[in-house]
Every structure is written in structure tokens, then in C-alpha cells.
Scaffold this active site. Structure first.
Site, PDB file in Angstrom:
ATOM      1  N   GLU A 246     -13.011  30.657 -30.252  1.00 40.27           N
ATOM      2  CA  GLU A 246     -12.433  29.001 -30.230  1.00 40.27           C
ATOM      3  C   GLU A 246     -13.685  28.249 -30.496  1.00 40.27           C
ATOM      4  O   GLU A 246     -14.562  28.159 -29.617  1.00 40.27           O
ATOM      5  CB  GLU A 246     -11.510  28.915 -29.082  1.00 40.27           C
ATOM      6  N   CYS A 280     -12.858  20.086 -27.344  1.00 39.76           N
ATOM      7  CA  CYS A 280     -12.547  20.502 -28.992  1.00 39.76           C
ATOM      8  C   CYS A 280     -11.354  19.843 -29.430  1.00 39.76           C
ATOM      9  O   CYS A 280     -11.284  19.882 -30.613  1.00 39.76           O
ATOM     10  CB  CYS A 280     -12.821  21.768 -29.021  1.00 39.76           C
TER      11      CYS A 280
END
Ligand code: ADP
Length: 476
Positions: A246, A280
Site C-alpha cells: 500500500e 495516503c
């Protein structure tokens, strides 16, 4: 406070240590973290490798009891753990407590998953033969985590790893050893057999490659930056090792003329600036159609400049500090870059408060085009830019014109546009009238394109990564 590595069931000191500095007040040192070396990592891997067999053979009840214990203690101590988190990472106290609670809920969810086993028992296409499809543990998993969610991200990797019968070596981010240590302390008292969970502090560039390269580690789950992730993927590819990444985002929030202005402004304010923009999933590109553009920018600017930036533990603080000096410099550099690219910047200056910390005013960058660096590169700070577009079609094209694909949002009252956007946004997560950040713990998390690689994290889908499917044929 000394944060020691936890290897094979024992807390281990090292000769070297690094200070854990409060980003709201650099005179506040929370403790010192061990700096483990490659040899320590090797011992942790060996311990996990030895313990993996025993844990793979554990009953669902044993796994449930361990995960439920961890969940209960985290939830009971969420205020204290949240304060520790806010003190070492800099998000505000409500954000810190919320994240700690979330970590507890994640362990609760995966405690439940230990009992909800799935599998198939089928007839073969050949006569008299039975077929079973089951899930086995992967073995030893290496977990590498970043600093921005110091307890939730370790939790959402450790919980499914243990629930599905794997042994773990966790390498947390250097900046946030306190939360990793607190989590390891709780796990050490959970009844988990020695060696099933190991924590190794140390520099990513030193102990990380050891973890990734070991032939006793069967899978790597990583959350962090794109360059590190790419390197890990290349190495795992070479070794044919299971890997899940990720990484970054440059998440668009589309605002259409027909949006509810208050909802659009609040979703953008939250998505772009809360948690100091260090998510993020942050809404860093606001893609706004021309009919609402000026009203939206004016309202967002007003709310943004009214945000109170300060010490993370103060009750009137809405935006905490940036995590450290390097990240602050990067954020300020991007504000400069945006100004030099010809856009207009409101905010974005360094702020002084009565403690020495990494404070920065949130920045809104307007009059930008999508090709500018400010719209293509991840800043990872309280900086958002606005891109003016003609209509929905252009908004969708701009939203998708990025190398990333984590989360994509739209504010609209049009069912037609919302439905089309859900289907055509190139992202792993789509939000309608909600910030791009802020997700549930019981459903999958992850992106497309340059944001993610491998199978999804969280929710029932986590089983894809933490198990191997086995097909067995029996002629009774
Ligand atoms: P960030 O910008 O979030 O710090 P990084 O990718 O540098 O992103 O760090 C994320 C995690 O990866 C941290 O735990 C860090 O220690 C670790 N890390 C850094 N370099 C490496 C590497 N070469 N191999 C493995 N892990 C690494």
C-alpha cells in the site's frame, strides 16, 4: 522509557538507541528505541519460523482468545494509547484516540474471523472422489509499517496474520516506536506462544532487506512510500515471494455544480487537512466545475484559515504538527513549487507556537492545472490544490489522470453522476459526498495503479493475502 525489540518471547536491549521526539514539542522526548541490527532480525525470523508450525496447528478458539484479549485491552486503554499516539505522531487527541479504538475494533473483527472459517466440500467430476478446498496459513509474514497510522496499520496487518495462523515479524517505522512497543506489550500478555509475534526496531534500510530476503519469510506486507515499495516488489518478484503493497495517493475530490456546498466544503476540509494531511487517502486534488468554483474556493479558504494549528494534545487544536523536520521541509518545498508553477497559494507558511514543534498553516493552492507537479506528486502534508474544470466529463478525466488510484471522491446531488463516477473512477475506493479519507474497518482497503499491489487488506478479503488455498482430492 526504553522501547526494546521483542524477539522469541524476550525483550532485547541493543547498545544503540534513537530518541522518540514529540513533533508538537521537540523538548519532549518520550523514550528511546532500540536500534536492532541484521543479526537481531535473523533471530526474530528464526523464532517466527520455529513457532509458525505450532501456531498453524492452533484451534480457532485459541486464536479467538488471543485476538479478543488484545482487542479488549486496546479498547479499555484507548484514551491512554491515543494520547501516546498523538504525542509521538502529532495527530490531535480525538484523532489519536479514534485510531487506537479502531485498532481494537480491528482485532475484534479478526477475532470473529477466526471462527468464521470458509471452505468448500465438493463432488469431483470423476466418480467416487471428494474435493476439499481449504485455506492454510502462509507461514511467516514480514510486516513493514509507516509512521502515519502508528497503531492502526500494524493492527490491520498483525490481526489477520495471527487470525489465519501465521507467525509475524513486525518492522515498524522509526518515528513511532512507542505505539509499536505498546502493542507488542499487549500481545506479549495475550497467551500467544513465544516466537509467534516478534517486533524488531531498527532502520528500514538495514533490517528491512534482511526480512524481505530471508527464505524463512513467506510473505511481505508493506505500507509506505512508492520508491521503497517498488524496491520491495522487485525483490519479492525475484524471490517469488507473496507481497502486498500500500503506497501513495493523489486522491481527487470532484465537486460538481449541483453539489451541496456545505457538504462539499466540509468533506474537502476534512479530507485535505485533517490528520495534518498525512494520510495516503488525503483529498489532495480538488477538481471543481466552473459554476461552483469561486463559491467553493471562497468558502473552503475561509474555513481552512480558521483552523487552529497547534500542539496535538491541546483541546482547542484542530490540526496538529507535521511529523518531523524532513516532512515539514518537503511540504514547504511543494508550496514553493506550486507558487513557482504559477498558481496562487493561500496559507502554507511555517508557524511558531509556544512549544518548539513542526507547525505549518494548511495551504490551498488555486489556479492550477493537472499537469503541474503539485497535482502529480504526493506531498503528504496539509496542502491541497484546486483544478477548475468545465463539466462532469472533464472532471472524471482529470480525476483519473494520475499514476495513483487509491481513493476517489465526488460531491454531487445527481444520482446519475454519482453512479457513473462509482463505476468509472480508477480507484480502489470511491466516496460519494464523503471525504476521500476515513474508512471502515470491516471492509477492504486498497487501491489500483501505482497506489497498491497485491490483494486487498482488511475485512474478510484479508484472507487472500494471509492464507494459501489448498485443493485436496480424496478417494475414500
Ligand atoms: P515513509 O515516507 O512513510 O517513511 P518509507 O517507505 O521510507 O516511507 O518507510 C515505510 C517503512 O518502510 C518504514 O518502516 C521504513 O523503516 C521501511 N523501510 C525503509 N526502507 C526500507 C527498505 N529498503 N527495505 C525495507 N523496509 C524499508
Amino acid at each position: 522509557m526504553e522501547y526494546k525489540s521483542f524477539i522469541g518471547g524476550a525483550w532485547e536491549e541493543t547498545s544503540a538507541s534513537t530518541p522518540n521526539i514529540n513533533p508538537s514539542d521537540t523538548s519532549d522526548i518520550l523514550g528511546h528505541a532500540a536500534v536492532s541490527e541484521a543479526a537481531d532480525m535473523d533471530r526474530a525470523i528464526d523464532a517466527a519460523h520455529t513457532a509458525a508450525v505450532q501456531w498453524a496447528a492452533s484451534t480457532p478458539q485459541q486464536r479467538f482468545d488471543v485476538l479478543d484479549f488484545i482487542a479488549n485491552e486496546i479498547l479499555a486503554r484507548k484514551a491512554e494509547l491515543g494520547e501516546l499516539l498523538s504525542r509521538e505522531e502529532g495527530k490531535t487527541l480525538p484523532e489519536g484516540i479514534g485510531e487506537a479504538a479502531r485498532a481494537g475494533q480491528i482485532f475484534k473483527f479478526f477475532a470473529g474471523e477466526t471462527l468464521r472459517q470458509t471452505g468448500d466440500h465438493l463432488a469431483s467430476v470423476r466418480p467416487g472422489i471428494d474435493v476439499d478446498v481449504t485455506r492454510s496459513p502462509v507461514g511467516v509474514v514480514g510486516l513493514i509499517t509507516p509512521w502515519n497510522f502508528p497503531i492502526a496499520i500494524p493492527a490491520w496487518k498483525i490481526a489477520p496474520a495471527l487470525a489465519f495462523g501465521n507467525a509475524v515479524v513486525l518492522k515498524p517505522a522509526e518515528l513511532v516506536p512507542g505505539c509499536a512497543h505498546a502493542l507488542a506489550d499487549i500481545i506479549s500478555r495475550s497467551g500467544l506462544p513465544e516466537g509467534v509475534f516478534n517486533l524488531v526496531f531498527g532502520r528500514g534500510s538495514k533490517v528491512g532487506p534482511q526480512l524481505i530476503g530471508s527464505n524463512k519469510v513467506n510473505a511481505i506486507s508493506f505500507t509506505g512510500s512508492v520508491p521503497t515499495g517498488r524496491g520491495i516488489a522487485a525483490e519479492c518478484g525475484q524471490l517469488l515471494k507473496k507481497v502486498q503493497l500500500e503506497m501513495g495517493g493523489k486522491n481527487p475530490m470532484v465537486v460538481l455544480d449541483d453539489a451541496d456546498l456545505d457538504i462539499a466544503v466540509d468533506a474537502s476540509l476534512n479530507g485535505a487537512f485533517f490528520s495534518t494531511g498525512q494520510r495516503c487517502t488525503a483529498s489532495s486534488r480538488l477538481v471543481v466545475t466552473e459554476g461552483i468554483h469561486d463559491k467553493f474556493v471562497a468558502a473552503l479558504e475561509e474555513k481552512m484559515t480558521a483552523l487552529n494549528v497547534g500542539h496535538a494534545l491541546r483541546s482547542d487544536t484542530q490540526i496538529g504538527p507535521v511529523v518531523d523536520a524532513n516532512q515539514l521541509q518537503q511540504d514547504l518545498d511543494y508550496v514553493d513549487i506550486a507558487a513557482k508553477e504559477g498558481s496562487k497559494v493561500v496559507g502554507g507558511q511555517r508557524l511558531n507556537r509556544d512549544t518548539e514543534g513542526f507547525f505549518m498553516a494548511p495551504a490551498l493552492v488555486t489556479e492550477t492545472t493537472n499537469g503541474m507537479r503539485i497535482n502529480q506528486e504526493e506531498v503528504f502534508g496539509p496542502v491541497a490544490s484546486v483544478i477548475r474544470v468545465k463539466d462532469y466529463d472533464e472532471a472524471l478525466a482529470v480525476a483519473n489522470d494520475t499514476e495513483f488510484g487509491l481513493s476517489s471522491g465526488i460531491c454531487t446531488t445527481s444520482l446519475k453522476h454519482a453512479s457513473h463516477f462509482k463505476a468509472h473512477a480508477e480507484a480502489g475506493m470511491v466516496m460519494v459526498n464523503l471525504p476521500t479519507a476515513g474508512v471502515d474497518y470491516h471492509v477492504p482497503f486498497g487501491g489500483t495503479k501505482g497506489s497498491s499491489f497485491g490483494s486487498r487488506e482488511q475485512g474478510a478479503y484479508a484472507a487472500e493475502f494471509y492464507t494459501t488455498v489448498k485443493t485436496a482430492y480424496t478417494l475414500p
